[in-house]
Design a protein around this motif. Structure first.
Motif, PDB file in Angstrom:
ATOM      1  N   SER A 129       0.626  -1.251   0.032  1.00 34.68           N
ATOM      2  CA  SER A 129      -0.028  -0.039  -0.157  1.00 34.68           C
ATOM      3  C   SER A 129       1.071   1.299   0.101  1.00 34.68           C
ATOM      4  CB  SER A 129      -0.943   0.020   1.071  1.00 34.68           C
ATOM      5  OG  SER A 129      -0.203   0.086   2.362  1.00 34.68           O
ATOM      6  N   ASP A 130       1.935   1.125   0.317  1.00 39.71           N
ATOM      7  CA  ASP A 130       2.974   2.347   0.258  1.00 39.71           C
ATOM      8  C   ASP A 130       3.441   2.421  -1.004  1.00 39.71           C
ATOM      9  OD1 ASP A 130       4.650   4.261   0.968  1.00 39.71           O
ATOM     10  OD2 ASP A 130       6.229   3.053   1.989  1.00 39.71           O
ATOM     11  N   ASN A 131       3.179   3.378  -1.896  1.00 32.69           N
ATOM     12  CA  ASN A 131       3.766   3.649  -3.220  1.00 32.69           C
ATOM     13  C   ASN A 131       5.076   4.288  -3.391  1.00 32.69           C
ATOM     14  OD1 ASN A 131       1.751   2.013  -4.322  1.00 32.69           O
ATOM     15  ND2 ASN A 131       0.229   3.933  -4.421  1.00 32.69           N
ATOM     16  N   GLU A 132       5.788   4.505  -2.260  1.00 35.68           N
ATOM     17  CA  GLU A 132       6.982   5.601  -2.283  1.00 35.68           C
ATOM     18  C   GLU A 132       7.892   4.725  -3.102  1.00 35.68           C
ATOM     19  OE1 GLU A 132       8.397   6.567   1.459  1.00 35.68           O
ATOM     20  OE2 GLU A 132       6.456   7.481   1.909  1.00 35.68           O
ATOM     21  N   GLY A 133       8.035   3.484  -2.995  1.00 38.60           N
ATOM     22  CA  GLY A 133       9.049   2.813  -3.684  1.00 38.60           C
ATOM     23  C   GLY A 133       8.786   2.281  -5.169  1.00 38.60           C
ATOM     24  N   ALA A 134       7.402   2.412  -5.420  1.00 40.33           N
ATOM     25  CA  ALA A 134       6.925   2.135  -6.826  1.00 40.33           C
ATOM     26  C   ALA A 134       7.236   3.077  -7.914  1.00 40.33           C
ATOM     27  CB  ALA A 134       5.422   1.824  -6.779  1.00 40.33           C
ATOM     28  N   SER A 135       7.504   2.564  -9.042  1.00 38.43           N
ATOM     29  CA  SER A 135       7.787   3.513 -10.133  1.00 38.43           C
ATOM     30  C   SER A 135       6.555   4.298 -10.853  1.00 38.43           C
ATOM     31  CB  SER A 135       8.393   2.846 -11.285  1.00 38.43           C
ATOM     32  OG  SER A 135       7.400   2.000 -11.785  1.00 38.43           O
ATOM     33  N   LEU A 136       6.671   5.134 -11.443  1.00 40.79           N
ATOM     34  CA  LEU A 136       5.594   5.839 -12.166  1.00 40.79           C
ATOM     35  C   LEU A 136       4.520   4.947 -12.802  1.00 40.79           C
ATOM     36  CD1 LEU A 136       4.207   8.569 -12.595  1.00 40.79           C
ATOM     37  CD2 LEU A 136       5.589   8.937 -14.550  1.00 40.79           C
ATOM     38  N   CYS A 137       5.208   4.050 -13.548  1.00 38.08           N
ATOM     39  CA  CYS A 137       4.222   3.223 -14.395  1.00 38.08           C
ATOM     40  C   CYS A 137       3.469   2.195 -13.448  1.00 38.08           C
ATOM     41  CB  CYS A 137       5.011   2.443 -15.312  1.00 38.08           C
ATOM     42  SG  CYS A 137       5.833   3.315 -16.595  1.00 38.08           S
ATOM     43  N   GLN A 138       4.078   1.900 -12.328  1.00 38.80           N
ATOM     44  CA  GLN A 138       3.455   1.058 -11.432  1.00 38.80           C
ATOM     45  C   GLN A 138       2.237   1.663 -10.987  1.00 38.80           C
ATOM     46  OE1 GLN A 138       6.645  -0.423  -9.118  1.00 38.80           O
ATOM     47  NE2 GLN A 138       6.929  -2.275 -10.178  1.00 38.80           N
ATOM     48  N   ARG A 139       2.404   2.956 -10.584  1.00 36.21           N
ATOM     49  CA  ARG A 139       1.376   3.658  -9.658  1.00 36.21           C
ATOM     50  C   ARG A 139       0.375   3.939 -10.690  1.00 36.21           C
ATOM     51  NH1 ARG A 139       5.239   8.238  -6.875  1.00 36.21           N
ATOM     52  NH2 ARG A 139       5.786   8.041  -8.966  1.00 36.21           N
ATOM     53  N   VAL A 140       0.514   4.388 -12.094  1.00 34.94           N
ATOM     54  CA  VAL A 140      -0.462   4.547 -12.824  1.00 34.94           C
ATOM     55  C   VAL A 140      -1.243   3.339 -13.211  1.00 34.94           C
ATOM     56  CG1 VAL A 140      -0.797   5.090 -15.421  1.00 34.94           C
ATOM     57  CG2 VAL A 140       0.883   6.608 -13.878  1.00 34.94           C
ATOM     58  N   TYR A 141      -0.721   2.022 -13.413  1.00 35.55           N
ATOM     59  CA  TYR A 141      -1.232   1.010 -13.460  1.00 35.55           C
ATOM     60  C   TYR A 141      -2.151   0.538 -12.181  1.00 35.55           C
ATOM     61  CZ  TYR A 141      -2.025  -4.210 -13.807  1.00 35.55           C
ATOM     62  OH  TYR A 141      -2.824  -5.269 -13.837  1.00 35.55           O
ATOM     63  N   GLN A 142      -1.718   0.750 -11.090  1.00 34.75           N
ATOM     64  CA  GLN A 142      -2.455   0.393 -10.069  1.00 34.75           C
ATOM     65  C   GLN A 142      -3.600   1.411  -9.741  1.00 34.75           C
ATOM     66  OE1 GLN A 142       0.195   0.770  -6.537  1.00 34.75           O
ATOM     67  NE2 GLN A 142       0.657  -1.387  -6.613  1.00 34.75           N
ATOM     68  N   LYS A 143      -3.597   2.616 -10.313  1.00 38.60           N
ATOM     69  CA  LYS A 143      -4.664   3.567 -10.169  1.00 38.60           C
ATOM     70  C   LYS A 143      -5.701   3.297 -11.430  1.00 38.60           C
ATOM     71  CE  LYS A 143      -6.186   7.186  -8.245  1.00 38.60           C
ATOM     72  NZ  LYS A 143      -6.729   7.143  -7.076  1.00 38.60           N
ATOM     73  N   LEU A 144      -5.230   3.250 -12.514  1.00 34.17           N
ATOM     74  CA  LEU A 144      -6.112   3.043 -13.652  1.00 34.17           C
ATOM     75  C   LEU A 144      -6.727   1.696 -14.023  1.00 34.17           C
ATOM     76  CD1 LEU A 144      -4.529   5.556 -16.077  1.00 34.17           C
ATOM     77  CD2 LEU A 144      -6.596   5.769 -14.510  1.00 34.17           C
ATOM     78  N   CYS A 145      -6.162   0.486 -13.573  1.00 29.78           N
ATOM     79  CA  CYS A 145      -6.162  -0.708 -14.270  1.00 29.78           C
ATOM     80  C   CYS A 145      -6.874  -1.828 -13.053  1.00 29.78           C
ATOM     81  CB  CYS A 145      -4.971  -1.485 -14.961  1.00 29.78           C
ATOM     82  SG  CYS A 145      -4.389  -0.428 -16.215  1.00 29.78           S
ATOM     83  N   THR A 146      -7.064  -1.193 -12.000  1.00 25.43           N
ATOM     84  CA  THR A 146      -7.422  -1.973 -10.782  1.00 25.43           C
ATOM     85  C   THR A 146      -8.758  -1.432 -10.201  1.00 25.43           C
ATOM     86  OG1 THR A 146      -6.022  -1.128  -9.244  1.00 25.43           O
ATOM     87  CG2 THR A 146      -5.145  -3.099 -10.320  1.00 25.43           C
ATOM     88  N   GLY A 147      -9.391  -2.316  -9.515  1.00 17.28           N
ATOM     89  CA  GLY A 147     -10.464  -1.835  -9.010  1.00 17.28           C
ATOM     90  C   GLY A 147     -11.806  -1.416  -9.852  1.00 17.28           C
ATOM     91  N   LYS A 148     -12.611  -0.571  -9.462  1.00 16.50           N
ATOM     92  CA  LYS A 148     -13.625  -0.167 -10.158  1.00 16.50           C
ATOM     93  C   LYS A 148     -13.477   0.897 -11.143  1.00 16.50           C
ATOM     94  CE  LYS A 148     -17.461  -0.610  -6.563  1.00 16.50           C
ATOM     95  NZ  LYS A 148     -18.336  -0.072  -5.785  1.00 16.50           N
ATOM     96  N   LEU A 149     -12.554   1.715 -10.890  1.00 17.20           N
ATOM     97  CA  LEU A 149     -12.032   2.535 -11.899  1.00 17.20           C
ATOM     98  C   LEU A 149     -11.221   1.670 -13.008  1.00 17.20           C
ATOM     99  CD1 LEU A 149     -11.499   5.459 -12.683  1.00 17.20           C
ATOM    100  CD2 LEU A 149      -9.124   5.388 -11.526  1.00 17.20           C
ATOM    101  N   GLY A 150     -10.615   0.911 -12.686  1.00 13.84           N
ATOM    102  CA  GLY A 150     -10.069  -0.116 -13.628  1.00 13.84           C
ATOM    103  C   GLY A 150     -10.976  -0.760 -14.889  1.00 13.84           C
ATOM    104  N   ILE A 151     -12.275  -1.249 -14.221  1.00 16.47           N
ATOM    105  CA  ILE A 151     -13.291  -1.757 -14.955  1.00 16.47           C
ATOM    106  C   ILE A 151     -13.902  -0.513 -15.748  1.00 16.47           C
ATOM    107  CG2 ILE A 151     -15.365  -2.621 -14.910  1.00 16.47           C
ATOM    108  CD1 ILE A 151     -14.631  -4.102 -12.166  1.00 16.47           C
ATOM    109  N   ALA A 152     -13.998   0.661 -15.414  1.00 16.62           N
ATOM    110  CA  ALA A 152     -14.699   1.724 -16.265  1.00 16.62           C
ATOM    111  C   ALA A 152     -13.552   2.283 -17.159  1.00 16.62           C
ATOM    112  CB  ALA A 152     -14.874   2.827 -15.424  1.00 16.62           C
ATOM    113  N   VAL A 153     -12.337   2.271 -17.031  1.00 14.48           N
ATOM    114  CA  VAL A 153     -11.254   2.454 -17.841  1.00 14.48           C
ATOM    115  C   VAL A 153     -11.350   1.310 -19.220  1.00 14.48           C
ATOM    116  CG1 VAL A 153      -8.833   2.793 -18.361  1.00 14.48           C
ATOM    117  CG2 VAL A 153      -9.705   3.918 -16.429  1.00 14.48           C
ATOM    118  N   LYS A 154     -11.525  -0.008 -18.736  1.00 12.97           N
ATOM    119  CA  LYS A 154     -11.415  -0.989 -19.866  1.00 12.97           C
ATOM    120  C   LYS A 154     -12.783  -0.717 -20.560  1.00 12.97           C
ATOM    121  CE  LYS A 154      -8.504  -3.685 -17.055  1.00 12.97           C
ATOM    122  NZ  LYS A 154      -8.474  -4.833 -16.084  1.00 12.97           N
TER     123      LYS A 154
END
Length: 78
Positions: free
Chosen positions: A27-52
């Motif tokens: 859950s701590d995104n400090e070590g995650a790269s920008l691509c990983q943070r964008v993926y976690q935000k846009l491709c998972t959960g309800k927002l991910g379903i809406a984007v797809k």
């Protein structure tokens, strides 16, 4: 309150005497790269379903319009 996501990283050295196990808080995104943070935000959960769904509808219309234009020029009367 959301449950904490954790991952376990296990690495074994060449000799069998030393093993290393690390617990990583996902859950701590400090070590995650920008691509990983964008993926976690846009491709998972309800927002991910809406984007797809929106991406699928947009792709459908792009293919439909390309097919329409191509068909128009292929079957155009001379």
């Amino acid at each position: 309150m959301q449950p904490q996501e954790r991952a376990i990283q296990y690495s074994r050295w060449k000799d069998d005497s030393q093993d290393e196990v690390n617990m990583v808080d996902m859950s701590d995104n400090e070590g995650a790269s920008l691509c990983q943070r964008v993926y976690q935000k846009l491709c998972t959960g309800k927002l991910g379903i809406a984007v797809k769904v929106v991406g699928g509808v947009a792709l459908f219309w792009v293919i439909f319009i390309l097919g329409y234009v191509t068909g128009y020029y292929v079957h155009k009367c001379k």
